[in-house]
Design a protein around this motif. Structure first.
Motif, PDB file in Angstrom:
ATOM      1  N   TRP A  53       0.810  -1.205   0.000  1.00  0.00           N
ATOM      2  CA  TRP A  53       0.000   0.000   0.000  1.00  0.00           C
ATOM      3  C   TRP A  53       0.847   1.259   0.000  1.00  0.00           C
ATOM      4  O   TRP A  53       0.522   2.226  -0.655  1.00  0.00           O
ATOM      5  N   PHE A  80      -4.013  -6.969  -1.147  1.00  0.00           N
ATOM      6  CA  PHE A  80      -3.198  -5.843  -0.717  1.00  0.00           C
ATOM      7  C   PHE A  80      -2.522  -6.188   0.599  1.00  0.00           C
ATOM      8  O   PHE A  80      -3.086  -6.828   1.464  1.00  0.00           O
ATOM      9  N   CYS A  81      -1.240  -5.822   0.663  1.00  0.00           N
ATOM     10  CA  CYS A  81      -0.377  -6.148   1.810  1.00  0.00           C
ATOM     11  C   CYS A  81      -0.224  -4.919   2.685  1.00  0.00           C
ATOM     12  O   CYS A  81       0.054  -3.837   2.177  1.00  0.00           O
ATOM     13  N   THR A  82      -0.352  -5.133   3.980  1.00  0.00           N
ATOM     14  CA  THR A  82      -0.220  -3.999   4.883  1.00  0.00           C
ATOM     15  C   THR A  82       0.363  -4.427   6.221  1.00  0.00           C
ATOM     16  O   THR A  82       0.248  -5.585   6.606  1.00  0.00           O
ATOM     17  N   ILE A  90      -8.142  -0.820   5.630  1.00  0.00           N
ATOM     18  CA  ILE A  90      -8.532  -2.066   4.974  1.00  0.00           C
ATOM     19  C   ILE A  90      -9.809  -1.858   4.164  1.00  0.00           C
ATOM     20  O   ILE A  90      -9.896  -2.266   3.004  1.00  0.00           O
ATOM     21  N   ALA A  98      -9.533  -3.948  -4.167  1.00  0.00           N
ATOM     22  CA  ALA A  98      -8.771  -5.105  -3.688  1.00  0.00           C
ATOM     23  C   ALA A  98      -9.747  -6.232  -3.386  1.00  0.00           C
ATOM     24  O   ALA A  98     -10.880  -5.994  -2.967  1.00  0.00           O
ATOM     25  N   TYR A 101      -7.028  -8.852   1.736  1.00  0.00           N
ATOM     26  CA  TYR A 101      -5.828  -8.240   2.286  1.00  0.00           C
ATOM     27  C   TYR A 101      -5.040  -9.293   3.046  1.00  0.00           C
ATOM     28  O   TYR A 101      -5.560 -10.317   3.452  1.00  0.00           O
TER      29      TYR A 101
END
Length: 128
Positions: A53, A80-82, A90, A98, A101
């Motif tokens: 992100w 999506f990576c967070t 999110i 997305a 996640y």
């Protein structure tokens, strides 16, 4: 063969994700920012995109908005990576397009579970 694109400004994350995805029978390419990722998607749209992100040049949010507006941009499943566990962040990512996640740090089992959730079930007997 299934294809994946790993988009993250961290070389370590790209390397770890690549190794995991390759063991799950994905052909993997990677990019360190959204601009390079968008160019790769124009060349060949991947089946799955693992998307950071927070990146320089073009962040994950801007990339995702442009991807979803592009030709065949609705096809890839985007994880999506967070590192954030902020529900608002999110929700914003999911609203932007997305599909799911994944929290950093992640491992092979977490990646397999998330891929399964978006329709890429691994044949466990072949991959263990």
């Amino acid at each position: 063969m299934r294809s994946a694109l790993v988009v993250d400004d961290s070389a370590v994350i790209r390397k770890v994700a690549r190794r995991i995805l390759e063991t799950l029978d994905f052909a993997v390419r990677d990019a360190e920012d959204g601009e390079k990722a968008l160019a790769l998607c124009t060349e060949e749209m991947p089946s799955v995109i693992l998307l950071d992100w927070n990146m320089p040049n073009m962040d994950g949010y801007a990339f995702l908005r442009l991807l979803r507006q592009s030709h065949n941009g609705d096809r890839p499943k985007v994880l999506f990576c967070t590192t954030e566990n902020d529900v608002g962040a999110i929700a914003r990512a999911l609203r932007a397009g997305a599909d799911e996640y994944i929290m950093k740090p992640f491992d092979r089992e977490i990646m397999m579970a998330k891929l399964d959730q978006v329709g890429f079930a691994a044949r466990l007997s072949e991959l263990v």
